[in-house]
Design an enzyme around this catalytic site. Structure first.
Site, short mmCIF file in Angstrom:
data_model
loop_
_atom_site.label_atom_id
_atom_site.label_comp_id
_atom_site.label_asym_id
_atom_site.label_seq_id
_atom_site.Cartn_x
_atom_site.Cartn_y
_atom_site.Cartn_z
CG HIS A 179 -0.51 0.40 2.48
ND1 HIS A 179 -0.09 -0.49 3.45
CD2 HIS A 179 -0.35 1.63 3.03
CE1 HIS A 179 0.31 0.18 4.51
NE2 HIS A 179 0.16 1.47 4.29
CG ASP A 235 0.03 -3.85 2.87
OD1 ASP A 235 0.44 -3.37 1.79
OD2 ASP A 235 -0.20 -3.16 3.89
CB SER A 330 2.77 2.06 6.35
OG SER A 330 1.54 1.81 6.94
C1 4AZ Z 1 -0.34 3.80 8.95
O1 4AZ Z 1 -1.31 4.41 8.56
C2 4AZ Z 1 -0.50 2.96 10.19
N1 4AZ Z 1 -1.06 1.07 14.76
C3 4AZ Z 1 0.47 2.04 10.48
C4 4AZ Z 1 0.34 1.23 11.60
C5 4AZ Z 1 -0.72 1.36 12.40
C6 4AZ Z 1 -1.70 2.30 12.15
C7 4AZ Z 1 -1.58 3.10 11.02
C8 4AZ Z 1 -0.79 0.44 13.59
O2 4AZ Z 1 0.75 3.85 8.39
#
Ligand code: 4AZ
Length: 385
Positions: A179, A235, A330
């Protein structure tokens, strides 16, 4: 125990076993029996496993004087040594992990002494992240503590943002979340796509660079074929860099896992993601210790949308200080220290998604189970090996 058939066979063969010069020529000659199995002419005594042949007509004689066509014993025979099946061949990613870890060592020549004048070469250990300490709460990482950490850069017009994380896994590949291919931002009521363009390595700060920081262009973004952007299944993606990255103790890859880890396993998540309630990315690379949540519990929290094989849930059970990954983390790694290869980490997860408010009590984050995707990764990253 000798059966009657075997007894007759021994008499038959041993009675005609006279060694002459002519026989010696036959020994070692190739032969094929009636079942079209290939063998070599040998004295019966040098081929005792053929005793197990129940039907003596199957044993082809190379001549009439005790030389038979000896077919090699199959490895599955009960009397063969049962180690063959247990030898676990090393995965290419394991071999590469060992090879890459050598970049944290260097050879130095030590001058000889009066007693021993010959100079000798010894190995210097230059590892910059020896500690195995766990982190309580989120903490700033120290310089070169995570030498595989990557940041992904996005561009729209003249605006450049560093948003997702990643990890260097070979001289030319960075592992990340699928993503992370595009970054959508709402601007004046419109959704604008920022395109991924670059990868930053060897940094400790989001925006500042120094002589150990490298910015590379992306040659290809390879998304897993089963990636589903709604459910976030599979993902996972690989970024092919436009050139090889030279390794050192300051910049070297993370290893891939050889097994699936159990509930309660502790691991470190790293990234420049949002901290506390601030809206922006963190200027410093942060680290936090999390632990693996039970699948059933996690699946309940996420309304039965968590796939047991491809996703793992990690969070922090503390009620006073909830620790979590957050927006901007992420694509980054969830890792543990390697238990047998010095100066190496193993990446067990990729930050995928979670509650948008991040540190909600009892609400673990969802990570890609890297172990599930090892074959897919190896086929792309080490395609020529
Ligand atoms: C994000 O949006 C994201 N708490 C990554 C991890 C988590 C929440 C959001 C997990 O990149």
């Amino acid at each position: 125990m000798i059966t009657l058939k075997k007894f007759i066979l021994i008499i038959l063969i041993s009675s005609s076993c006279v060694r002459t010069e002519h026989i010696d020529i036959l020994i070692g000659a190739r032969c094929t029996n009636r079942a079209n199995e290939k063998g070599v002419c040998k004295y019966y005594n040098d081929c005792l496993h053929m005793m197990n042949k129940v039907n003596r007509h199957e044993i082809l004689k190379c001549n009439e004087q005790g030389i038979i066509c000896c077919i090699p014993a199959p490895t599955t025979e009960t009397n063969s040594i049962p180690i063959a099946k247990e030898i676990k061949s090393e995965r290419i990613s394991e071999r590469k992990c060992k090879e890459y870890s050598k970049s944290t060592k260097s050879n130095v020549t030590v001058a000889g002494t009066r007693a021993n004048p010959q100079p000798f070469i010894t190995e210097n250990d230059n590892c910059l992240h020896k500690s195995t300490q766990l982190v309580v709460g989120g903490k700033a990482a120290y310089r070169f503590e995570f030498p595989h950490q990557a940041l992904l850069g996005y561009v729209k017009g003249r605006i450049h943002n560093w948003i997702c994380g990643g990890s260097l896994i070979s001289p030319k590949f960075v592992l990340t979340a699928a993503h992370c291919k595009v970054h959508e931002v709402e601007e004046s009521g419109e959704l604008i796509d920022y395109k991924i363009t670059s990868v930053k390595l060897g940094m400790i700060s989001l925006t500042k660079t120094d002589r150990d920081t490298k910015i590379l262009r992306i040659a290809e973004f390879i998304t897993h074929e089963n990636f589903d952007s709604l459910s976030k299944y599979s993902d996972i993606a690989l970024i092919r860099l436009n050139r090889n990255v030279p390794f050192s103790e300051k910049l070297h890859p993370i290893c891939l896992p050889t097994k699936k880890y159990e509930d309660g396993q502790q691991a470190l998540v790293t990234g420049f993601g949002r901290t506390d309630s601030r809206p922006n990315m963190s200027e410093k690379l942060m680290k936090a210790t999390l632990e693996q949540y039970n699948h059933t519990y996690c699946n309940d929290v996420y309304f039965n949308t968590i796939d047991h094989d491809t996703m793992i849930c990690y969070g922090n059970a503390s009620t006073s200080n909830v620790i979590d990954s957050c927006n901007g983390d992420s694509g980054g790694p969830l890792q543990i220290k390697h238990d047998s290869i010095d100066c190496s980490y193993i990446q067990i997860g990729i930050v995928s998604f979670g509650n948008e408010h991040c540190n909600i009590e009892g609400h673990p984050g969802v990570y890609v189970n890297v172990f599930h995707f090892i074959d897919w990764i190896e086929k792309i990253v080490w395609a020529d090996e």
